[in-house]
Design an enzyme around this catalytic site. Structure first.
Site, PDB file in Angstrom:
ATOM      1  N   ARG A   1     -80.077 117.348  43.032  1.00 53.17           N
ATOM      2  CA  ARG A   1     -80.633 116.176  43.721  1.00 53.17           C
ATOM      3  C   ARG A   1     -81.905 115.684  43.049  1.00 53.17           C
ATOM      4  NH1 ARG A   1     -81.054 119.521  49.147  1.00 53.17           N
ATOM      5  NH2 ARG A   1     -79.246 120.402  48.106  1.00 53.17           N
TER       6      ARG A   1
ATOM      7  N   LYS B   1     -79.189 132.412  41.293  1.00 53.95           N
ATOM      8  CA  LYS B   1     -77.958 132.595  42.059  1.00 53.95           C
ATOM      9  C   LYS B   1     -77.447 134.030  41.928  1.00 53.95           C
ATOM     10  CE  LYS B   1     -76.087 127.911  41.248  1.00 53.95           C
ATOM     11  NZ  LYS B   1     -75.872 127.466  42.639  1.00 53.95           N
TER      12      LYS B   1
END
Length: 457
Positions: free
Chosen positions: A312, A238
Protein backbone atom coordinates in the site's frame (compact mmCIF):
# COMPACT_ATOMS: atom_id res chain seq x y z
CA UNK A 1 2.52 -20.62 -26.01
CA UNK A 2 1.62 -21.82 -29.48
CA UNK A 3 -1.73 -20.58 -30.86
CA UNK A 4 -4.37 -23.17 -30.10
CA UNK A 5 -7.15 -21.90 -32.37
CA UNK A 6 -7.26 -22.80 -36.05
CA UNK A 7 -9.06 -21.56 -39.13
CA UNK A 8 -12.11 -23.51 -40.19
CA UNK A 9 -11.21 -27.14 -40.89
CA UNK A 10 -14.52 -28.74 -39.97
CA UNK A 11 -14.06 -31.62 -42.42
CA UNK A 12 -11.01 -32.95 -40.60
CA UNK A 13 -11.73 -31.83 -37.03
CA UNK A 14 -12.79 -34.44 -34.49
CA UNK A 15 -16.15 -33.59 -32.91
CA UNK A 16 -16.50 -32.99 -29.18
CA UNK A 17 -20.00 -33.69 -27.88
CA UNK A 18 -20.95 -31.87 -24.68
CA UNK A 19 -23.41 -34.06 -22.83
CA UNK A 20 -25.64 -33.90 -19.79
CA UNK A 21 -28.14 -36.35 -18.40
CA UNK A 22 -30.82 -34.41 -20.27
CA UNK A 23 -29.28 -34.31 -23.74
CA UNK A 24 -27.28 -37.55 -23.78
CA UNK A 25 -30.07 -39.71 -25.26
CA UNK A 26 -30.30 -37.32 -28.23
CA UNK A 27 -26.52 -37.15 -28.66
CA UNK A 28 -26.25 -40.93 -28.38
CA UNK A 29 -28.70 -41.37 -31.24
CA UNK A 30 -26.62 -39.06 -33.44
CA UNK A 31 -23.50 -41.17 -32.94
CA UNK A 32 -22.63 -43.80 -35.49
CA UNK A 33 -23.59 -47.37 -34.68
CA UNK A 34 -20.00 -48.32 -33.78
CA UNK A 35 -19.52 -45.32 -31.48
CA UNK A 36 -22.92 -45.89 -29.86
CA UNK A 37 -22.14 -49.53 -29.15
CA UNK A 38 -18.71 -48.61 -27.79
CA UNK A 39 -20.14 -45.98 -25.42
CA UNK A 40 -22.77 -48.44 -24.19
CA UNK A 41 -20.19 -51.16 -23.64
CA UNK A 42 -17.96 -48.70 -21.75
CA UNK A 43 -20.88 -47.76 -19.52
CA UNK A 44 -20.39 -44.06 -20.23
CA UNK A 45 -22.21 -41.88 -17.70
CA UNK A 46 -22.67 -38.23 -18.75
CA UNK A 47 -21.66 -36.75 -15.40
CA UNK A 48 -19.70 -33.46 -15.29
CA UNK A 49 -16.07 -34.03 -16.25
CA UNK A 50 -16.58 -37.59 -17.54
CA UNK A 51 -14.75 -38.19 -20.80
CA UNK A 52 -14.81 -40.92 -23.43
CA UNK A 53 -13.12 -41.19 -26.83
CA UNK A 54 -15.32 -43.20 -29.21
CA UNK A 55 -14.26 -44.92 -32.43
CA UNK A 56 -15.24 -43.90 -35.95
CA UNK A 57 -14.40 -44.96 -39.46
CA UNK A 58 -10.68 -45.66 -39.53
CA UNK A 59 -9.89 -44.22 -36.11
CA UNK A 60 -11.14 -41.67 -33.60
CA UNK A 61 -14.78 -40.82 -34.19
CA UNK A 62 -15.43 -38.25 -31.50
CA UNK A 63 -15.26 -37.25 -27.85
CA UNK A 64 -18.02 -37.40 -25.28
CA UNK A 65 -17.53 -34.91 -22.45
CA UNK A 66 -19.89 -34.42 -19.53
CA UNK A 67 -20.83 -30.90 -18.43
CA UNK A 68 -23.17 -29.61 -15.75
CA UNK A 69 -26.87 -29.06 -16.23
CA UNK A 70 -27.73 -25.86 -18.04
CA UNK A 71 -29.98 -24.74 -15.17
CA UNK A 72 -27.11 -24.09 -12.76
CA UNK A 73 -23.60 -24.76 -14.08
CA UNK A 74 -21.04 -24.43 -11.30
CA UNK A 75 -18.02 -24.06 -13.55
CA UNK A 76 -18.27 -22.68 -17.08
CA UNK A 77 -14.56 -23.46 -17.48
CA UNK A 78 -15.07 -27.22 -17.16
CA UNK A 79 -14.07 -27.74 -20.85
CA UNK A 80 -10.63 -26.53 -19.76
CA UNK A 81 -9.90 -30.12 -18.72
CA UNK A 82 -9.96 -31.31 -22.30
CA UNK A 83 -6.49 -30.26 -23.58
CA UNK A 84 -4.83 -32.51 -21.03
CA UNK A 85 -6.98 -35.49 -22.01
CA UNK A 86 -7.10 -35.30 -25.78
CA UNK A 87 -4.69 -36.94 -28.21
CA UNK A 88 -2.86 -34.74 -30.71
CA UNK A 89 -5.15 -33.40 -33.39
CA UNK A 90 -7.72 -30.80 -34.42
CA UNK A 91 -11.07 -30.74 -32.63
CA UNK A 92 -14.35 -28.86 -32.92
CA UNK A 93 -17.41 -28.42 -30.75
CA UNK A 94 -20.10 -30.64 -32.27
CA UNK A 95 -22.85 -29.05 -30.20
CA UNK A 96 -23.14 -25.91 -28.12
CA UNK A 97 -21.89 -25.98 -24.54
CA UNK A 98 -23.43 -23.49 -22.10
CA UNK A 99 -21.28 -20.69 -23.56
CA UNK A 100 -19.23 -21.51 -26.66
CA UNK A 101 -16.93 -18.52 -26.22
CA UNK A 102 -16.08 -19.30 -22.58
CA UNK A 103 -15.70 -23.00 -23.40
CA UNK A 104 -13.19 -22.14 -26.14
CA UNK A 105 -11.36 -19.77 -23.80
CA UNK A 106 -11.21 -22.41 -21.08
CA UNK A 107 -9.95 -24.94 -23.63
CA UNK A 108 -7.08 -22.62 -24.57
CA UNK A 109 -6.23 -21.63 -21.01
CA UNK A 110 -6.26 -25.28 -19.94
CA UNK A 111 -3.44 -25.96 -22.38
CA UNK A 112 -1.07 -23.57 -20.56
CA UNK A 113 2.19 -24.91 -19.12
CA UNK A 114 5.08 -22.99 -17.56
CA UNK A 115 8.16 -24.40 -19.30
CA UNK A 116 10.93 -21.87 -18.63
CA UNK A 117 12.90 -24.23 -16.39
CA UNK A 118 11.47 -27.64 -17.09
CA UNK A 119 10.17 -29.03 -20.33
CA UNK A 120 6.61 -30.24 -20.18
CA UNK A 121 5.11 -32.81 -22.49
CA UNK A 122 3.13 -30.54 -24.75
CA UNK A 123 0.30 -31.90 -26.83
CA UNK A 124 -0.40 -30.63 -30.31
CA UNK A 125 -4.08 -30.02 -29.65
CA UNK A 126 -5.92 -27.43 -31.74
CA UNK A 127 -9.48 -26.15 -31.61
CA UNK A 128 -11.41 -25.24 -34.74
CA UNK A 129 -13.58 -22.31 -33.67
CA UNK A 130 -17.10 -21.80 -34.93
CA UNK A 131 -17.76 -18.65 -36.93
CA UNK A 132 -19.88 -17.28 -34.08
CA UNK A 133 -16.81 -16.84 -31.85
CA UNK A 134 -14.44 -13.86 -32.23
CA UNK A 135 -11.16 -15.69 -32.68
CA UNK A 136 -9.02 -12.54 -32.72
CA UNK A 137 -10.40 -11.31 -29.41
CA UNK A 138 -10.02 -14.72 -27.77
CA UNK A 139 -6.41 -14.89 -28.89
CA UNK A 140 -5.56 -11.51 -27.36
CA UNK A 141 -7.16 -12.59 -24.09
CA UNK A 142 -5.23 -15.88 -24.08
CA UNK A 143 -1.99 -13.99 -24.77
CA UNK A 144 -2.73 -11.60 -21.91
CA UNK A 145 -3.50 -14.36 -19.42
CA UNK A 146 -0.38 -16.23 -20.53
CA UNK A 147 1.70 -13.07 -19.96
CA UNK A 148 0.43 -12.76 -16.39
CA UNK A 149 0.94 -16.42 -15.63
CA UNK A 150 4.48 -16.43 -17.01
CA UNK A 151 5.47 -13.30 -15.07
CA UNK A 152 4.00 -14.52 -11.79
CA UNK A 153 5.40 -18.04 -12.16
CA UNK A 154 8.93 -16.76 -12.78
CA UNK A 155 10.90 -16.88 -9.51
CA UNK A 156 12.26 -13.73 -7.93
CA UNK A 157 15.88 -14.44 -8.86
CA UNK A 158 14.84 -13.99 -12.51
CA UNK A 159 11.99 -11.50 -11.96
CA UNK A 160 13.34 -8.55 -10.01
CA UNK A 161 12.49 -4.87 -10.49
CA UNK A 162 14.75 -4.56 -13.55
CA UNK A 163 13.23 -7.64 -15.21
CA UNK A 164 9.73 -6.35 -14.50
CA UNK A 165 10.67 -3.07 -16.12
CA UNK A 166 11.97 -5.00 -19.12
CA UNK A 167 8.63 -6.82 -19.41
CA UNK A 168 6.93 -3.42 -19.59
CA UNK A 169 9.36 -2.27 -22.29
CA UNK A 170 8.83 -5.41 -24.36
CA UNK A 171 5.07 -4.94 -24.24
CA UNK A 172 5.43 -1.23 -25.04
CA UNK A 173 7.63 -1.95 -28.06
CA UNK A 174 5.05 -4.38 -29.40
CA UNK A 175 2.29 -1.76 -29.29
CA UNK A 176 4.21 1.44 -29.96
CA UNK A 177 3.84 2.78 -26.42
CA UNK A 178 6.25 5.09 -24.58
CA UNK A 179 8.01 4.11 -21.35
CA UNK A 180 9.85 6.09 -18.71
CA UNK A 181 11.47 4.75 -15.56
CA UNK A 182 12.73 6.43 -12.40
CA UNK A 183 15.34 4.23 -10.74
CA UNK A 184 17.14 4.06 -7.40
CA UNK A 185 17.93 7.33 -5.61
CA UNK A 186 16.34 9.24 -8.47
CA UNK A 187 13.06 8.23 -6.83
CA UNK A 188 13.84 10.76 -4.11
CA UNK A 189 14.71 13.46 -6.65
CA UNK A 190 11.44 12.81 -8.52
CA UNK A 191 9.39 12.70 -5.30
CA UNK A 192 8.53 9.03 -4.86
CA UNK A 193 9.67 8.68 -1.23
CA UNK A 194 7.50 5.71 -0.27
CA UNK A 195 8.62 3.63 -3.27
CA UNK A 196 12.22 4.41 -2.36
CA UNK A 197 11.74 3.63 1.33
CA UNK A 198 10.28 0.19 0.65
CA UNK A 199 12.84 -0.82 -1.97
CA UNK A 200 16.06 0.77 -0.72
CA UNK A 201 17.21 -2.20 1.39
CA UNK A 202 17.47 -4.53 -1.61
CA UNK A 203 20.58 -4.92 -3.76
CA UNK A 204 18.34 -4.55 -6.81
CA UNK A 205 17.31 -0.94 -7.22
CA UNK A 206 13.64 0.02 -6.83
CA UNK A 207 11.96 1.90 -9.64
CA UNK A 208 8.75 3.39 -10.93
CA UNK A 209 7.87 2.45 -14.51
CA UNK A 210 5.43 4.62 -16.47
CA UNK A 211 3.91 3.52 -19.81
CA UNK A 212 1.71 5.72 -21.99
CA UNK A 213 -0.19 4.83 -25.17
CA UNK A 214 -2.98 6.21 -27.29
CA UNK A 215 -4.33 9.52 -28.52
CA UNK A 216 -4.06 12.40 -26.07
CA UNK A 217 -7.65 13.60 -26.50
CA UNK A 218 -9.22 10.21 -25.76
CA UNK A 219 -10.57 9.46 -22.25
CA UNK A 220 -7.72 8.81 -19.82
CA UNK A 221 -7.61 5.34 -18.27
CA UNK A 222 -4.78 4.66 -15.84
CA UNK A 223 -3.79 1.27 -14.46
CA UNK A 224 -1.58 0.95 -11.38
CA UNK A 225 -0.01 -2.41 -10.50
CA UNK A 226 1.74 -3.42 -7.31
CA UNK A 227 5.17 -4.72 -8.34
CA UNK A 228 6.72 -6.20 -5.20
CA UNK A 229 8.97 -8.76 -6.87
CA UNK A 230 9.62 -10.50 -3.58
CA UNK A 231 8.29 -9.70 -0.13
CA UNK A 232 10.25 -10.88 2.88
CA UNK A 233 8.05 -8.73 5.10
CA UNK A 234 11.00 -6.46 5.81
CA UNK A 235 12.04 -6.08 9.44
CA UNK A 236 8.59 -7.40 10.41
CA UNK A 237 9.69 -10.58 8.67
CA UNK A 238 7.18 -13.13 7.46
CA UNK A 239 7.18 -16.72 8.73
CA UNK A 240 8.45 -19.24 6.20
CA UNK A 241 5.00 -20.51 5.21
CA UNK A 242 3.83 -16.99 4.43
CA UNK A 243 6.99 -16.15 2.50
CA UNK A 244 6.96 -19.24 0.30
CA UNK A 245 4.88 -17.84 -2.56
CA UNK A 246 5.99 -14.22 -2.34
CA UNK A 247 7.38 -14.33 -5.86
CA UNK A 248 3.73 -13.72 -6.76
CA UNK A 249 3.60 -10.39 -4.91
CA UNK A 250 4.05 -8.60 -8.25
CA UNK A 251 0.83 -10.19 -9.48
CA UNK A 252 -0.88 -6.81 -9.50
CA UNK A 253 1.70 -5.45 -11.92
CA UNK A 254 1.38 -8.56 -14.09
CA UNK A 255 -2.40 -8.11 -14.12
CA UNK A 256 -2.09 -4.47 -15.17
CA UNK A 257 0.17 -5.52 -18.06
CA UNK A 258 -2.29 -8.20 -19.16
CA UNK A 259 -5.11 -5.67 -19.27
CA UNK A 260 -2.86 -3.17 -21.04
CA UNK A 261 -2.11 -5.76 -23.73
CA UNK A 262 -5.81 -6.38 -24.28
CA UNK A 263 -6.56 -2.65 -24.47
CA UNK A 264 -3.72 -1.84 -26.86
CA UNK A 265 -4.25 -4.91 -29.04
CA UNK A 266 -7.95 -4.06 -29.37
CA UNK A 267 -7.01 -0.40 -30.01
CA UNK A 268 -9.64 0.88 -27.63
CA UNK A 269 -10.25 4.61 -27.85
CA UNK A 270 -8.51 5.55 -24.60
CA UNK A 271 -5.38 7.36 -23.51
CA UNK A 272 -3.82 4.52 -21.55
CA UNK A 273 -1.30 4.92 -18.77
CA UNK A 274 0.24 2.09 -16.76
CA UNK A 275 2.16 2.93 -13.59
CA UNK A 276 4.15 0.17 -11.91
CA UNK A 277 6.18 0.72 -8.74
CA UNK A 278 8.66 -2.18 -8.77
CA UNK A 279 10.59 -3.07 -5.62
CA UNK A 280 11.90 -5.92 -3.52
CA UNK A 281 11.02 -5.70 0.18
CA UNK A 282 14.26 -6.92 1.72
CA UNK A 283 16.17 -6.73 4.99
CA UNK A 284 19.48 -4.91 5.39
CA UNK A 285 20.94 -2.03 7.36
CA UNK A 286 19.09 0.35 5.07
CA UNK A 287 15.66 -1.19 5.58
CA UNK A 288 12.79 1.05 6.60
CA UNK A 289 11.63 0.49 10.17
CA UNK A 290 8.46 0.30 12.27
CA UNK A 291 7.56 3.76 13.59
CA UNK A 292 9.45 5.54 10.81
CA UNK A 293 7.48 8.45 9.33
CA UNK A 294 7.63 9.45 5.65
CA UNK A 295 6.07 12.27 3.71
CA UNK A 296 4.43 10.76 0.64
CA UNK A 297 4.30 12.24 -2.86
CA UNK A 298 0.80 13.53 -2.03
CA UNK A 299 2.17 15.36 1.02
CA UNK A 300 0.37 13.01 3.42
CA UNK A 301 2.64 11.87 6.27
CA UNK A 302 2.63 8.13 6.91
CA UNK A 303 3.71 6.31 10.06
CA UNK A 304 4.97 2.78 9.49
CA UNK A 305 3.01 0.46 11.74
CA UNK A 306 4.28 -2.65 10.01
CA UNK A 307 6.92 -3.09 7.30
CA UNK A 308 5.00 -6.05 5.88
CA UNK A 309 2.26 -3.65 4.77
CA UNK A 310 4.58 -2.34 2.07
CA UNK A 311 2.37 -2.79 -0.98
CA UNK A 312 0.00 0.00 0.00
CA UNK A 313 2.98 2.32 0.50
CA UNK A 314 4.31 1.98 -3.02
CA UNK A 315 0.76 2.13 -4.38
CA UNK A 316 0.20 5.40 -2.51
CA UNK A 317 2.97 7.19 -4.41
CA UNK A 318 1.95 5.56 -7.69
CA UNK A 319 -1.70 6.47 -7.23
CA UNK A 320 -0.75 10.05 -6.38
CA UNK A 321 1.16 10.24 -9.68
CA UNK A 322 -1.70 8.63 -11.58
CA UNK A 323 -4.14 11.13 -10.10
CA UNK A 324 -2.19 14.19 -11.19
CA UNK A 325 -3.41 14.24 -14.80
CA UNK A 326 -7.03 13.71 -13.70
CA UNK A 327 -7.90 10.51 -15.57
CA UNK A 328 -11.46 9.36 -16.17
CA UNK A 329 -10.70 6.07 -14.45
CA UNK A 330 -7.95 4.80 -12.17
CA UNK A 331 -7.82 1.05 -11.49
CA UNK A 332 -5.20 -0.46 -9.22
CA UNK A 333 -4.37 -4.12 -8.85
CA UNK A 334 -2.57 -5.59 -5.86
CA UNK A 335 -1.96 -8.83 -4.01
CA UNK A 336 -2.53 -6.73 -0.93
CA UNK A 337 -4.09 -8.48 2.06
CA UNK A 338 -4.53 -11.91 3.55
CA UNK A 339 -7.78 -10.57 4.98
CA UNK A 340 -9.36 -10.55 1.51
CA UNK A 341 -8.42 -14.21 1.10
CA UNK A 342 -9.89 -15.10 4.48
CA UNK A 343 -13.12 -13.35 3.51
CA UNK A 344 -13.45 -14.55 -0.08
CA UNK A 345 -10.90 -17.31 -0.68
CA UNK A 346 -8.35 -17.54 -3.50
CA UNK A 347 -10.79 -17.53 -6.44
CA UNK A 348 -12.84 -14.40 -5.70
CA UNK A 349 -10.88 -11.12 -5.59
CA UNK A 350 -12.28 -8.23 -3.60
CA UNK A 351 -12.84 -4.83 -5.14
CA UNK A 352 -13.60 -1.43 -3.66
CA UNK A 353 -15.03 1.69 -5.26
CA UNK A 354 -17.27 4.66 -4.46
CA UNK A 355 -18.57 4.55 -8.04
CA UNK A 356 -21.79 2.53 -7.90
CA UNK A 357 -22.22 2.55 -11.68
CA UNK A 358 -18.72 1.12 -12.09
CA UNK A 359 -19.38 -1.49 -9.42
CA UNK A 360 -22.61 -2.64 -11.07
CA UNK A 361 -21.02 -2.81 -14.51
CA UNK A 362 -18.02 -4.71 -13.20
CA UNK A 363 -20.24 -7.24 -11.43
CA UNK A 364 -22.24 -7.76 -14.62
CA UNK A 365 -19.16 -8.30 -16.79
CA UNK A 366 -17.47 -10.50 -14.20
CA UNK A 367 -20.42 -12.90 -14.34
CA UNK A 368 -20.45 -12.93 -18.14
CA UNK A 369 -16.70 -13.52 -18.37
CA UNK A 370 -16.52 -16.13 -15.60
CA UNK A 371 -13.95 -13.81 -13.98
CA UNK A 372 -15.35 -13.61 -10.45
CA UNK A 373 -14.98 -10.70 -8.06
CA UNK A 374 -16.92 -9.27 -5.13
CA UNK A 375 -17.43 -5.74 -3.87
CA UNK A 376 -16.47 -4.91 -0.30
CA UNK A 377 -17.34 -1.58 1.32
CA UNK A 378 -15.13 1.46 1.79
CA UNK A 379 -16.58 1.71 5.28
CA UNK A 380 -15.59 5.18 6.38
CA UNK A 381 -15.97 4.68 10.16
CA UNK A 382 -13.03 2.22 9.97
CA UNK A 383 -10.75 5.13 9.05
CA UNK A 384 -10.39 5.59 12.80
CA UNK A 385 -8.34 2.38 12.86
CA UNK A 386 -5.68 4.09 10.71
CA UNK A 387 -5.16 7.07 13.01
CA UNK A 388 -1.60 7.92 14.06
CA UNK A 389 -0.49 10.04 17.00
CA UNK A 390 2.50 11.42 15.10
CA UNK A 391 1.48 11.43 11.41
CA UNK A 392 -1.55 11.94 9.19
CA UNK A 393 -2.13 8.21 8.84
CA UNK A 394 -0.73 4.81 9.86
CA UNK A 395 -0.11 2.19 7.19
CA UNK A 396 -1.92 -0.55 9.16
CA UNK A 397 -5.10 -0.75 11.19
CA UNK A 398 -5.03 -0.70 14.95
CA UNK A 399 -6.69 -4.11 15.22
CA UNK A 400 -6.49 -7.34 13.29
CA UNK A 401 -10.00 -6.87 11.93
CA UNK A 402 -11.24 -5.57 8.55
CA UNK A 403 -7.74 -5.73 7.08
CA UNK A 404 -8.82 -5.57 3.43
CA UNK A 405 -11.12 -2.61 4.11
CA UNK A 406 -8.54 -0.62 6.10
CA UNK A 407 -5.96 -1.24 3.35
CA UNK A 408 -8.36 0.19 0.78
CA UNK A 409 -9.17 3.10 3.09
CA UNK A 410 -5.45 3.79 3.44
CA UNK A 411 -5.21 4.21 -0.34
CA UNK A 412 -8.33 6.35 -0.68
CA UNK A 413 -6.83 9.75 0.31
CA UNK A 414 -4.18 9.43 -2.41
CA UNK A 415 -6.82 9.47 -5.18
CA UNK A 416 -9.26 12.20 -6.14
CA UNK A 417 -10.25 10.86 -9.58
CA UNK A 418 -13.96 10.71 -10.31
CA UNK A 419 -13.84 6.94 -10.68
CA UNK A 420 -11.33 4.78 -8.81
CA UNK A 421 -11.49 1.04 -8.28
CA UNK A 422 -9.09 -0.98 -6.14
CA UNK A 423 -8.70 -4.73 -6.67
CA UNK A 424 -7.30 -6.92 -3.88
CA UNK A 425 -6.48 -10.17 -5.67
CA UNK A 426 -4.57 -13.40 -5.11
CA UNK A 427 -3.00 -13.91 -8.58
CA UNK A 428 -2.52 -17.60 -7.84
CA UNK A 429 -4.33 -20.91 -8.25
CA UNK A 430 -3.35 -23.09 -5.26
CA UNK A 431 -4.70 -26.33 -6.76
CA UNK A 432 -5.34 -26.98 -10.45
CA UNK A 433 -8.86 -26.45 -11.75
CA UNK A 434 -10.31 -26.69 -15.27
CA UNK A 435 -8.68 -24.01 -17.40
CA UNK A 436 -6.58 -22.86 -14.43
CA UNK A 437 -3.37 -24.82 -13.83
CA UNK A 438 -1.73 -24.53 -10.44
CA UNK A 439 0.40 -21.39 -10.19
CA UNK A 440 0.16 -17.80 -11.33
CA UNK A 441 -3.25 -16.59 -12.45
CA UNK A 442 -4.76 -13.57 -14.16
CA UNK A 443 -7.76 -12.38 -12.18
CA UNK A 444 -10.20 -9.47 -12.75
CA UNK A 445 -8.48 -8.25 -15.96
CA UNK A 446 -10.94 -9.98 -18.30
CA UNK A 447 -13.93 -8.46 -16.49
CA UNK A 448 -12.51 -4.94 -16.61
CA UNK A 449 -11.44 -5.39 -20.24
CA UNK A 450 -15.00 -6.33 -21.19
CA UNK A 451 -16.28 -3.20 -19.45
CA UNK A 452 -13.73 -0.95 -21.17
CA UNK A 453 -14.42 -2.55 -24.55
CA UNK A 454 -18.12 -1.84 -24.07
CA UNK A 455 -17.42 1.80 -23.22
CA UNK A 456 -14.55 2.61 -25.56
CA UNK A 457 -14.63 -0.02 -28.31
Amino acid sequence: MEPIFTASRAAVATPIWFVTAANYPEVRERLGATARAFADAAGFDPKPGHYLAVPGKGGLGGILFGIEAASEPKDLFLPGRLPQQLADGVYRFANEPHDARLAALAFALGAYRFTRYRKAEGRAVKLDLSQSVDREDLERIVEAVTLTRDLVNTPANDMGPAELEEAVRVLAARHGADVKAVVGDDLLKENFPLVHAVGRAAERAPRLVDLTWGTADHPRVTLVGKGVCFDSGGLDIKPDASMLNMKKDMGGAATALALAHMIMSRKLKVRLRVVIPAVENSISGGAFRPRDVYTSRKGITVEIGNTDAEGRLILADALALADEDKPTLIADFATLTGAARVALGPEVPAFFTDDDEMANALTRHAARENDPLWRLPLWRPYEAMLESKVADINNVGSSGQAGAITAALFLRPFVSAKSWVHFDLFAWTPAAKPGRPEGGECQVARALYALLAERYG
